[in-house]
Design an enzyme around this catalytic site. Structure first.
Site, short mmCIF file in Angstrom:
data_model
loop_
_atom_site.label_atom_id
_atom_site.label_comp_id
_atom_site.label_asym_id
_atom_site.label_seq_id
_atom_site.Cartn_x
_atom_site.Cartn_y
_atom_site.Cartn_z
N HIS A 84 1.09 -0.89 0.20
CA HIS A 84 0.13 0.26 0.11
C HIS A 84 0.63 1.35 0.17
CE1 HIS A 84 -3.52 2.66 0.65
NE2 HIS A 84 -2.79 3.17 1.54
N ASP A 163 -15.68 1.95 6.87
CA ASP A 163 -14.62 3.29 6.48
C ASP A 163 -15.28 4.62 5.96
OD1 ASP A 163 -11.70 4.10 6.04
OD2 ASP A 163 -12.47 3.91 3.70
N ARG A 170 -15.61 12.27 8.32
CA ARG A 170 -14.06 13.50 8.45
C ARG A 170 -13.66 14.46 7.50
NH1 ARG A 170 -9.81 8.82 8.13
NH2 ARG A 170 -8.78 9.52 8.47
N SER A 185 -7.92 3.24 8.81
CA SER A 185 -8.45 3.78 7.93
C SER A 185 -7.76 2.91 6.72
CB SER A 185 -8.49 5.69 7.47
OG SER A 185 -9.57 5.51 5.89
N LYS A 189 -9.10 -1.24 5.38
CA LYS A 189 -9.13 -2.01 4.33
C LYS A 189 -8.18 -3.24 3.80
CE LYS A 189 -9.01 2.33 3.19
NZ LYS A 189 -9.39 3.92 2.39
N1 URA Z 1 -5.66 7.00 2.48
C1 URA Z 1 -7.02 6.65 3.56
O1 URA Z 1 -7.22 5.37 3.32
N2 URA Z 1 -7.91 7.13 4.43
C2 URA Z 1 -7.08 7.89 4.93
O2 URA Z 1 -7.60 8.16 6.33
C3 URA Z 1 -6.17 8.57 4.60
C4 URA Z 1 -5.71 8.13 3.75
#
Ligand code: URA
Ligand code: CA
Length: 445
Positions: A84, A163, A170, A185, A189
């Site tokens: 990631h 999320d 947010r 977050s 995932k």
């Molecule tokens: N990328 C994400 O998936 N979530 C965040 O909160 C910030 C960056």
């Protein structure tokens, strides 16, 4: 949970730790709709100011991961790895990395996202390839990974459902930039994606989420702890995003850059990050004994042409026509090309990654909001890095635009992203730190 949700907001407001059950009840209520958005917004703000303990952060992430589908990869035999990036400009890592790692024996069932704002996304880039299907059925996805070692699909809306709701809140309550919220977050995932090994590329600098090395390192540590607490081998690298990583910014252009990398002709800094992440994946997957061996394997896979061949096979398996690999004109092409040249002799002292990304977004390569549509053909190709000496008239970038007017606007934006000076400046170091549970933070000098 006993009592009302306002008591939990009160508890967090006072800086106390929420229990596993309280966190689970919150996320259940977010997904099911029993907790109203105004209460979740207040909780997010309380977390923003009070933070979360490492245990709370790991448990919140667990709840987010289990708020939707958790992908079952058990039919793939062997160690599954995921990668990631926290997002950047000219960050063309995933596409070549999957091909290289797969050709070295790794298993990489990858789910990726789309670009937003000044940052690009792997799924948009892949859609520049004629015929490429980013929405494979789960069985087709697993079949390709088992045969070829890698495939890339768009993350489905059933992953980490909480999320999406939390992120949307947010975004409008000024609570995006909180380490536990960002880390939970992203890692929510990743946990739901089902891999055994997670290798993170956390960017720092003007073009990154985290503008300082310290902040990026703190985020990386938190994500490594979350992964390890949840049973995943997790390693993070902190890498430079003060200037664009590779040269190409824009979807079709980045696919071409991925091909350049796989042909052994990629820009050095981008290649360096790809080789290191691949080395780590091969090490963590038990394929090599050291990261240096892993890097060497990756280098050989590129030099021998195996990685490029594997890329062509994956493209074909996902419905794409690999002919573009040797005939780049088969990818979407912009109508206008405009070369930007140095106005005088000097040294490139700054290439602001965020401004370069925004300039490409204005051309149509990226989205201001999630609903925007993008043009896969447009973007820009940088010809310089910070610290380069240039002569008057020397090309510093090429703009690929829909019209000359748009190209001229981009040229002005690009000029304000670049500084030309007289005094030499140090080059940005591609990889500045590695974070793992076993070794803590290792800073590279
Ligand atoms: N990328 C994400 O998936 N979530 C965040 O909160 C910030 C960056
Ligand atoms: Ca990216």
């Amino acid at each position: 949970m006993t009592g009302s949700f306002s008591e939990l907001i009160e508890k967090k407001k006072q800086g106390r730790e929420l229990t596993d059950e309280e966190l689970a009840a919150w996320i259940d209520g977010v997904v099911g709709g029993s907790i109203p958005e105004y209460q979740t917004s207040a909780m997010l703000m309380a977390i923003y100011f009070r933070g979360m303990s490492p245990h709370e952060t790991s448990r919140l992430t667990y709840c987010i991961a289990h708020s939707g589908d958790v992908i079952d990869l058990s039919s793939l035999h062997g160690i599954k790895a995921d990668k990631h990036s926290s997002g950047g400009v000219a960050d063309t890592v995933s596409i070549p990395l999957i091909a290289v790692a797969a050709s070295c024996g790794a298993l990489m069932p990858k789910m990726s996202g789309r670009g937003l704002g000044h940052t690009g996304g792997t799924i948009d880039k892949l859609e520049a390839i004629p015929g490429f299907n980013v929405n494979l059925s789960p069985s087709a996805f697993m079949d390709i990974v088992s045969r070829l070692g890698g495939a890339i699909i768009a993350q489905t809306s059933d992953i980490a459902v909480a999320d999406k709701k939390l992120y949307a809140l947010r975004d409008v309550t000024a609570t995006v930039d909180s380490v536990p919220l960002i880390a939970s977050s992203i890692m929510g995932k990743k946990l739901a994606s089902g891999a055994d090994v997670i290798v993170l590329d956390v960017k720092w600098g003007t073009g990154a989420f985290m503008e300082t090395r310290e902040a990026a390192t703190a985020l990386a540590r938190t994500m490594v702890d979350i992964g390890e607490d949840n049973g995943k081998r997790t390693v993070a690298y902190v890498t430079d995003m003060n200037e664009p990583l590779g040269n190409a910014v824009g979807n079709a252009l980045e696919v071409l850059e991925a091909v350049q990398v796989l042909k052994g002709q990629g820009p050095q800094k981008l290649v360096d990050v790809i080789l290191t992440l691949c080395g780590e994946i091969l090490l963590q997957s038990g394929i090599t004994e050291t990261i240096e061996q892993g890097r060497q394997r990756a280098r050989e896979a590129i030099e021998s042409g195996r990685a490029l061949h594997r890329f062509a096979s994956i493209v074909q398996a996902q419905g794409g026509d690999p002919a573009f690999i040797d005939s780049p004109q088969l990818l979407p092409q912009a109508a206008v090309r405009l070369q930007v040249t140095a106005p005088r002799d000097g040294i490139i002292t700054r290439i602001d990654a965020r401004r370069v990304g925004v300039a490409a977004m204005h051309l149509g390569a990226g989205r201001r909001t999630k609903e925007d549509s993008i043009d896969l053909s447009v973007g820009l190709t940088m010809a310089v890095k910070t610290g380069d000496v240039v002569r008057v008239g020397q090309p510093v970038a090429t703009i690929h635009a829909r019209s000359l007017d748009e190209a001229r606007v981009c040229e002005e934006e690009l000029k304000s992203a670049l500084s030309l000076g007289e005094t030499p400046v140090p080059r940005w170091q591609a990889i500045v730190a590695k974070i793992s549970r076993a070794d803590g933070v290792i800073v590279f000098k």
